[in-house]
Design an enzyme around this catalytic site. Structure first.
Site, PDB file in Angstrom:
ATOM      1  CE  LYS A 124       8.292   5.124   2.172  1.00  0.00           C
ATOM      2  NZ  LYS A 124       7.212   4.218   2.584  1.00  0.00           N
ATOM      3  CG  ASP A 164      10.140   2.387   4.069  1.00  0.00           C
ATOM      4  OD1 ASP A 164       8.954   2.106   3.876  1.00  0.00           O
ATOM      5  OD2 ASP A 164      11.048   1.978   3.315  1.00  0.00           O
TER       6      ASP A 164
HETATM    7  O1  2IT Z   1       5.330   2.082   3.400  1.00  0.00           O
HETATM    8  C1  2IT Z   1       4.696   2.485   4.387  1.00  0.00           C
HETATM    9  O2  2IT Z   1       3.467   2.537   4.392  1.00  0.00           O
HETATM   10  C2  2IT Z   1       5.466   2.902   5.568  1.00  0.00           C
HETATM   11  N1  2IT Z   1       6.677   2.831   5.540  1.00  0.00           N
HETATM   12  C3  2IT Z   1       4.756   3.431   6.777  1.00  0.00           C
HETATM   13  C4  2IT Z   1       4.364   4.852   6.579  1.00  0.00           C
HETATM   14  C5  2IT Z   1       3.798   5.532   7.791  1.00  0.00           C
HETATM   15  O3  2IT Z   1       3.627   6.747   7.697  1.00  0.00           O
HETATM   16  O4  2IT Z   1       3.522   4.884   8.794  1.00  0.00           O
END
Ligand code: 2IT
Length: 445
Positions: A124, A164
């Site tokens: 993240k 996100d």
């Molecule tokens: O919380 C999540 O799963 C996302 N923000 C998407 C992450 C992604 O790599 O598509």
């Protein structure tokens, strides 16, 4: 595994990182029993390794605003775990972003990605940059400055970011544009891209659509279906949009949305026009839902309150972490809500979850319910790697199948002797086992 000892050590090492510690504690409590049946896990110190990120990048992001003033933000990328595939997870731009929040999100992402059945590790990233009120040019300069620092640590088989909160197609476009200029390659490396440059169909819808496929399975467990059910949704961003769209299409009535300013109650239910208006509100950049009530007579704006006070059949938190408190959960239980499916990451506090489970209200956690988003990101990576674009039906069918698989895994590991399904326990055990076995097989690294 001694949970108290592990938690005490983590708290001493990372004091004040409350969201991260909360996410870890939840997983430990759920997997303790299974873990203790596997002495090889204990011997390899798997849990101690799993709760710490592989590495964290922290960096200054400096950019120039429209007035010519120099602005400084903090940028992060938490590469949490790559036991089952390249680091994968979104980027959050919001004033509230801290390292604790990104560590909790990266930790959750590791298990969520394992649940998707696709080969993706967990990560993240983000910044305390607030997109609220920023011009398009400011957003672009910020995105470019963020990637200028981070790009060497990214790559299609290394680390693949996505969106996100505060990061949508526009931001991904700007970040990917800068990435490919610096890296001199065009291999994807971000997901949630535009359809004309390697994006996947259904990616914008995927989190919300997937959540509703999961909700349908939960309702089936309750021997009922979604037709005619009333739904409370919080938030008004991409996730709320996808969830409201699919819920409405399946014949449910969505009666609330919310923003930082309060919530809207619309007893007539959302329709296509209202859902489009929600997008307009989001695009305005003001981060408020109040204007909805002026636009659609019959609806009411409740300033400073949350939608959980409304009596509905289904609650779908779609906003942000810890948005459902213990007091909210009590209201939900008192209102005899059929089920709660968390679409936001860690949308419920630990006390709220305890309240649902002790009252036998079916509750499913974000890492299962919202996994459709990252699942379609995984499908976007596949399409980029084979230089093809699949049609919407193909992607949607795969998404549907993945969500059914995740639901099945939750039931397999979460079914209690009295028939109650603890989806949280099921999701955590299923995700944990996959990551644990991959780590064990790869030795001490
Ligand atoms: O919380 C999540 O799963 C996302 N923000 C998407 C992450 C992604 O790599 O598509």
């Amino acid at each position: 595994m001694n949970i108290n000892e592990i938690m005490a050590n983590l708290e001493a090492k990372h004091p004040g990182e409350s969201e991260y510690l909360q996410a870890v504690r939840e997983v430990l409590l759920c997997v303790e029993e299974v873990y203790n049946q596997h002495p090889e896990y204990e011997k390899a110190k798997l849990i101690e390794r799993m709760v710490e990120p592989d590495r964290i990048f922290t960096f200054r992001v400096t950019w120039v605003d429209d007035k010519g003033e120099v602005q400084n933000n903090i940028g992060y990328r938490v590469q949490f775990n790559n036991a089952i595939g390249p680091y994968k997870g979104g980027i959050r731009f919001h004033a509230s972003v801290t390292l604790s929040i990104l560590k909790f999100l990266g930790f959750e992402q590791t298990f969520k990605n394992a649940l998707t059945t696709l080969p993706m590790g967990g990560a993240k990233g983000g910044s305390d940059f607030s997109p609220r009120g920023k011009s398009d040019a400011e957003i672009m300069r910020f995105c470019q400055a963020y990637v200028l620092e981070l790009w060497r640590n990214l790559g299609p088989d290394r680390d693949v970011p996505a969106g996100d909160i505060g990061v949508g197609a526009r931001e991904v476009g700007y970040m990917y544009g800068m990435y490919k200029k610096l890296a001199r390659e065009n291999t994807g490396t971000f997901t949630g891209k535009g359809l004309s440059f390697g994006g996947s169909k259904i990616r914008p819808e995927a989190t919300g659509f997937g959540a509703l496929y999961f909700v349908e399975s939960m309702l089936k467990d309750l021997k009922t279906d979604i037709k005619g059910k009333t739904v409370a949704i919080s938030g008004f961003g991409n996730v709320a949009w996808g969830a409201a769209t699919k819920a409405t299409e399946l014949g449910a009535k969505v009666v609330t949305i919310s923003g930082p300013d309060g919530y809207i109650y619309d007893p007539a239910g959302l329709d296509a026009e209202k859902i489009d208006y929600m997008l307009e509100l989001r695009a305005s950049g003001n981060d408020i839902v109040a204007p909805y009530a002026d636009r659609f007579p019959g609806s009411t704006f409740y300033p400073g309150r949350k939608p959980w006070e409304q009596k509905v059949d289904i609650c779908l938190p779609c906003a942000t972490q810890n948005e459902v408190s213990e007091a909210d959960a009590r209201m939900i239980v008192d209102n005899k809500v059929l089920m709660v499916a968390e679409v936001s990451n860690m949308g419920c506090t630990a006390e709220a979850i305890d309240c649902f489970i002790s009252n036998k209200v079916p509750y499913a956690p974000g890492k299962a319910v919202n996994a459709g988003g990252v699942a379609v990101s995984g499908l976007e990576m596949s399409q980029d790697a084979e230089h093809l674009q699949w049609n919407a039906e193909t992607v949607d069918a795969k998404l549907h199948e993945i969500m059914l698989n995740i639901h099945e895994a939750c039931v397999e590991y979460g079914q209690q002797p009295d028939g109650y399904i603890n989806y949280m326990k099921g999701a955590n055990i299923a995700g944990f086992m996959k990551v644990a076995d991959a780590m064990l097989a790869q030795g001490v690294i």
